[in-house]
Design an enzyme around this catalytic site. Structure first.
Site, PDB file in Angstrom:
ATOM      1  N   SER A 164       0.885  -1.134   0.054  1.00 41.87           N
ATOM      2  CA  SER A 164       0.021   0.036   0.023  1.00 41.87           C
ATOM      3  C   SER A 164       0.820   1.351   0.050  1.00 41.87           C
ATOM      4  O   SER A 164       0.393   2.396  -0.451  1.00 41.87           O
ATOM      5  CB  SER A 164      -0.865  -0.060   1.279  1.00 41.87           C
ATOM      6  OG  SER A 164      -0.150  -0.020   2.393  1.00 41.87           O
ATOM      7  N   ASN A 176       1.616  -4.185 -14.687  1.00 40.62           N
ATOM      8  CA  ASN A 176       0.402  -5.208 -14.919  1.00 40.62           C
ATOM      9  C   ASN A 176      -0.510  -5.432 -13.700  1.00 40.62           C
ATOM     10  O   ASN A 176      -1.134  -6.429 -13.806  1.00 40.62           O
ATOM     11  CB  ASN A 176       0.981  -6.504 -15.276  1.00 40.62           C
ATOM     12  CG  ASN A 176       1.789  -7.116 -14.379  1.00 40.62           C
ATOM     13  OD1 ASN A 176       2.376  -6.560 -13.359  1.00 40.62           O
ATOM     14  ND2 ASN A 176       1.975  -8.290 -14.431  1.00 40.62           N
ATOM     15  N   ASP A 201       2.388 -19.085 -11.237  1.00 39.77           N
ATOM     16  CA  ASP A 201       1.923 -20.510 -10.774  1.00 39.77           C
ATOM     17  C   ASP A 201       2.917 -21.552 -10.385  1.00 39.77           C
ATOM     18  O   ASP A 201       4.121 -21.165 -10.593  1.00 39.77           O
ATOM     19  CB  ASP A 201       1.024 -20.904 -12.054  1.00 39.77           C
ATOM     20  CG  ASP A 201       1.983 -21.636 -13.098  1.00 39.77           C
ATOM     21  OD1 ASP A 201       3.026 -21.685 -13.276  1.00 39.77           O
ATOM     22  OD2 ASP A 201       1.389 -21.189 -14.392  1.00 39.77           O
ATOM     23  N   TYR A 255       6.408 -22.659 -12.640  1.00 43.02           N
ATOM     24  CA  TYR A 255       7.537 -21.365 -12.519  1.00 43.02           C
ATOM     25  C   TYR A 255       8.522 -21.447 -11.207  1.00 43.02           C
ATOM     26  O   TYR A 255       8.226 -21.039 -10.283  1.00 43.02           O
ATOM     27  CB  TYR A 255       6.958 -20.127 -12.449  1.00 43.02           C
ATOM     28  CG  TYR A 255       8.112 -18.847 -13.010  1.00 43.02           C
ATOM     29  CD1 TYR A 255       8.641 -18.915 -14.057  1.00 43.02           C
ATOM     30  CD2 TYR A 255       8.525 -17.949 -12.055  1.00 43.02           C
ATOM     31  CE1 TYR A 255       9.537 -17.951 -14.462  1.00 43.02           C
ATOM     32  CE2 TYR A 255       9.427 -16.984 -12.005  1.00 43.02           C
ATOM     33  CZ  TYR A 255      10.096 -16.895 -13.219  1.00 43.02           C
ATOM     34  OH  TYR A 255      11.068 -16.051 -13.461  1.00 43.02           O
TER      35      TYR A 255
END
Length: 143
Positions: free
Chosen positions: A63, A75, A81, A84
């Site tokens: 934050s 992005n 996942d 990787y």
């Protein structure tokens, strides 16, 4: 409790640790980064991990990341996942700098949590949902 293998790819990285105040785990920059306004950076996080089968990691800015460093995650969020998981599959933070500045090695810049994969879903087309309307987008919090 899940046991997760982690490999630190840079010396002198602070180890990851869960904190009792929340269920997201902070990630840190693995090197010093001099930021120039308007530039894109793939900031290395200095770790590779083997997530358990059926799980993935969601990575998001902390934050305070924008306030402290003036960077945006390019992005919005990252999804890593369990495939990787190689020794050199280093996690990164894709950043866009809105101002000049500096990130020091081991500065906390993002966070992650581990979640189970989404279950299989099937969508059913209907003419009505049969629920009351809340008042449209942005209606929460109106008095």
């Amino acid at each position: 409790m899940l046991t997760i293998k982690i490999k630190y790819l840079e010396p002198n990285m602070y180890p990851l640790k869960a904190i009792p105040e929340g269920d997201w785990i902070d990630l840190r920059a693995a090197k010093d980064v001099h930021l120039e306004k308007g530039m894109y950076y793939m900031i290395p996080l200095g770790i590779a991990m083997e997530l358990p089968e059926g799980y993935e990691a969601i990575v998001a800015p902390r934050s305070s990341t924008f306030k402290h460093f003036g960077i945006l995650m390019s992005n919005s969020i990252g999804v890593i996942d369990e495939s990787y998981c190689g020794d050199d599959d280093e996690w990164h933070f894709p950043a866009y700098a809105t101002r000049g500045g500096f990130i020091h090695k081991n500065d906390r810049i993002c966070q992650f949590r581990i979640v189970k994969h989404q279950p299989e879903v099937e969508f059913q087309t209907v003419l009505e949902l049969g629920n009351s309307n809340r008042g449209g987008l942005g209606s929460t919090g109106k008095e």
